[in-house]
Design a protein around this motif. Sequence first.
Motif, short mmCIF file in Angstrom:
data_model
loop_
_atom_site.label_atom_id
_atom_site.label_comp_id
_atom_site.label_asym_id
_atom_site.label_seq_id
_atom_site.Cartn_x
_atom_site.Cartn_y
_atom_site.Cartn_z
N UNK A 1 2.70 14.47 -9.18
CA UNK A 1 3.72 15.52 -9.26
C UNK A 1 4.24 15.68 -10.68
N UNK A 2 4.46 14.57 -11.37
CA UNK A 2 4.94 14.66 -12.74
C UNK A 2 3.88 15.30 -13.64
N UNK A 3 2.63 14.96 -13.44
CA UNK A 3 1.55 15.59 -14.21
C UNK A 3 1.48 17.07 -13.95
N UNK A 4 1.65 17.48 -12.71
CA UNK A 4 1.63 18.91 -12.36
C UNK A 4 2.80 19.63 -13.03
N UNK A 5 3.99 19.02 -13.01
CA UNK A 5 5.16 19.63 -13.65
C UNK A 5 4.96 19.76 -15.16
N UNK A 6 4.38 18.78 -15.78
CA UNK A 6 4.12 18.85 -17.22
C UNK A 6 3.10 19.95 -17.53
N UNK B 1 0.81 -1.22 0.00
CA UNK B 1 0.00 0.00 0.00
C UNK B 1 0.85 1.27 0.00
N UNK B 2 1.97 1.26 0.72
CA UNK B 2 2.84 2.44 0.73
C UNK B 2 3.44 2.69 -0.65
N UNK C 1 1.39 6.95 -6.90
CA UNK C 1 0.38 7.92 -7.32
C UNK C 1 0.79 9.35 -6.97
N UNK C 2 1.48 9.54 -5.86
CA UNK C 2 2.01 10.88 -5.55
C UNK C 2 3.03 11.29 -6.60
N UNK C 3 3.91 10.38 -6.98
CA UNK C 3 4.90 10.66 -8.02
C UNK C 3 4.26 10.98 -9.35
N UNK C 4 3.24 10.21 -9.73
CA UNK C 4 2.54 10.47 -11.00
C UNK C 4 1.84 11.82 -10.96
#
Length: 159
Positions: free
Chosen positions: A19-24, A7-8, A14-17
């Motif tokens: 953040x990457x979406x926000x950066x894009x 679960x961790x 999902x946090x990484x995805x």
Amino acid sequence: MAFLILPLMTVFFWIGMSMQGWQLAQAVSGGGPAGRMESLAQVSAQQAEMFDAACISAAVSNPGVISPAITVTLPAGVAQPAGAVCMTTAGPGNGRNVYGYMPVASGAIGHVIADSQQNAMWHRVQSAGLAANLATGQTTEVPAALPVGVLLAWIQTTS
């Protein structure tokens, strides 16, 4: 405790995805606060350039008219920019001074200078009755009625 790892890992994935979406999204032209400010500056500069070209055209097509507010006709579908004014005053000899001015967004002056290839007609009103040329930095007297801080296109015409 081994059951806690999956679960961790899912949460971190999902946090990484996210953040990457926000950066894009921020990297897209006009994205994010900085992109919004840049787009606003560009649009404001284009409005000033179009209004001032129409102002000069209106003044030249009405020879001898001295007015604090000349009516400017913009292309179909283009709204008059807020606070934009076209005026003429008596100039040297039989000529006239043509002033087109409007408040602009922060950064628009840089776009105007770049777009016009440092045309000497562009000024910024620094204080009542005083404007600085954007290309040369030289200060010039202008009518005190011009609001402080506006972007000013100023030409002299003999008509």
